[in-house]
Design a protein around this motif. Structure first.
Motif, PDB file in Angstrom:
ATOM      1  N   GLU A  35      -2.822   4.012   0.565  1.00  0.00           N
ATOM      2  CA  GLU A  35      -3.523   4.697   2.190  1.00  0.00           C
ATOM      3  C   GLU A  35      -4.132   6.538   1.695  1.00  0.00           C
TER       4      GLU A  35
ATOM      5  N   ASP B 202      -5.232  10.252   4.116  1.00  0.00           N
ATOM      6  CA  ASP B 202      -5.682  10.936   5.093  1.00  0.00           C
ATOM      7  C   ASP B 202      -7.286  11.940   4.839  1.00  0.00           C
TER       8      ASP B 202
ATOM      9  N   ILE C 240       0.328  -1.159  -0.170  1.00  0.00           N
ATOM     10  CA  ILE C 240      -0.100  -0.161   0.222  1.00  0.00           C
ATOM     11  C   ILE C 240       1.091   1.117  -0.524  1.00  0.00           C
TER      12      ILE C 240
ATOM     13  N   GLU D 253      -7.519   6.800   6.123  1.00  0.00           N
ATOM     14  CA  GLU D 253      -7.858   6.999   7.153  1.00  0.00           C
ATOM     15  C   GLU D 253      -8.900   8.683   7.589  1.00  0.00           C
TER      16      GLU D 253
ATOM     17  N   ILE E  47       2.348  -0.456   4.371  1.00  0.00           N
ATOM     18  CA  ILE E  47       2.213   0.747   3.850  1.00  0.00           C
ATOM     19  C   ILE E  47       3.731   1.325   3.516  1.00  0.00           C
TER      20      ILE E  47
ATOM     21  N   TYR F 154       2.303   0.076   9.712  1.00  0.00           N
ATOM     22  CA  TYR F 154       3.161   1.217   8.743  1.00  0.00           C
ATOM     23  C   TYR F 154       3.926   1.493   9.606  1.00  0.00           C
TER      24      TYR F 154
ATOM     25  N   HIS G 272       1.852   4.932   0.657  1.00  0.00           N
ATOM     26  CA  HIS G 272       1.435   5.926   1.774  1.00  0.00           C
ATOM     27  C   HIS G 272       1.573   6.949   1.340  1.00  0.00           C
TER      28      HIS G 272
ATOM     29  N   THR H  12     -10.231   3.383   8.046  1.00  0.00           N
ATOM     30  CA  THR H  12      -9.118   3.061   9.818  1.00  0.00           C
ATOM     31  C   THR H  12      -8.737   4.845  10.125  1.00  0.00           C
TER      32      THR H  12
ATOM     33  N   ASN I  39      -7.111   2.745   1.060  1.00  0.00           N
ATOM     34  CA  ASN I  39      -7.456   2.861   2.367  1.00  0.00           C
ATOM     35  C   ASN I  39      -7.384   4.553   2.677  1.00  0.00           C
TER      36      ASN I  39
END
Length: 249
Positions: free
Chosen positions: A43, A45, A14, A118, A238, A218, A16, A151, A116
């Motif tokens: 991934e 945010d 994954i 976050e 990650i 991570y 980051h 997540t 993913n």
């Protein structure tokens, strides 16, 4: 499809924040670069603007990764959309905007990529952010084969996501193994534990497997750590080092 710990469709590797540190994090430019390196899962945010638009940003404040100032969640999307989120990284990325979750969803779906998300609430907005991000994810991935994995470090955010969109897969993020972490993940209906890679040992991996959950890490940026996690039998990695690790490995 209904994603469960048993019915786990996500690839092992994954990227980051899109492309690690090789592009401005949490931007479409980073996702494009990660995809060029062969990564199939990303991934990122996601938090809320003051008027409820889910967008990509890691920090509570704007200074580190944009030309803005102050707390991001206190500003409307109309102001955030005008910021430069690329020039802090390099001249070649100047003018890169912060994307909305809608932008990222479109990119991932058009290119057959996994995500993913976050959930990264602004201070005091934990449950609301979980609710709104989960609702947006359900809307954006409606009819898609594989939904995103949600997540968060915030239990309240995951509670909000669980309450509004219980069918979306969830994972608990951990920086430390605080008292009751596994029981909390089970209460939240999580299908995965995602933690600092140094926390995984034969014992913690066995605990998570015995509970019927998946294990991910991570942020893994060296070959020795990646190999150790492979030997332990963890499920996801990650990484910032999209230039070091071939995602098919």
């Amino acid at each position: 499809m209904q994603v469960t710990a048993q019915n786990w469709p996500y690839p092992r590797w994954i990227a980051h924040r899109g492309a690690g540190k090789l592009a401005p994090e949490n931007t479409l430019a980073a996702f494009r670069l990660g995809a060029q390196h062969g990564y199939r899962m990303f991934e990122c945010d996601v938090k809320l603007s003051a008027d409820g638009v889910p967008f990509l940003l890691h920090d509570d404040t704007l200074e580190r990764t944009s030309t803005g100032t102050g707390i991001a969640g206190e500003q409307p999307w109309s102001a955030l959309a005008r910021l430069d989120a690329g020039s802090w990284h390099s001249r070649s990325q100047a003018g890169e905007p912060m994307p909305t979750l809608d932008n990222i969803a479109a990119f991932c779906q058009r290119n057959g990529l996994f995500l993913n998300i976050e959930i990264k609430p602004s201070p005091g907005a934990d449950r609301l952010t979980g609710e709104k991000v989960a609702d947006a994810a359900a809307r954006l991935w409606q009819g898609q084969a594989v939904p995103p994995l949600l997540t968060s470090f915030s239990v309240a955010s995951l509670e909000g996501a669980q309450a509004t969109q219980p069918n979306l897969p969830r994972g608990l993020l951990l920086e430390t193994l605080w008292d009751g972490w596994l029981q909390t993940a089970q209460r939240l209906g999580c299908i995965a534990i995602v933690c600092d890679h140094t926390l995984w040992t034969a014992e913690t991996v066995a605990q998570v497997k015995a509970a019927g959950l998946r294990s991910a890490s991570y942020t893994v940026n060296d070959a020795a750590s990646a190999q150790r996690l492979a030997v332990l039998g963890t499920d996801g990695v990650i990484t910032d080092r999209i230039d070091l690790f071939a995602p098919a490995v």
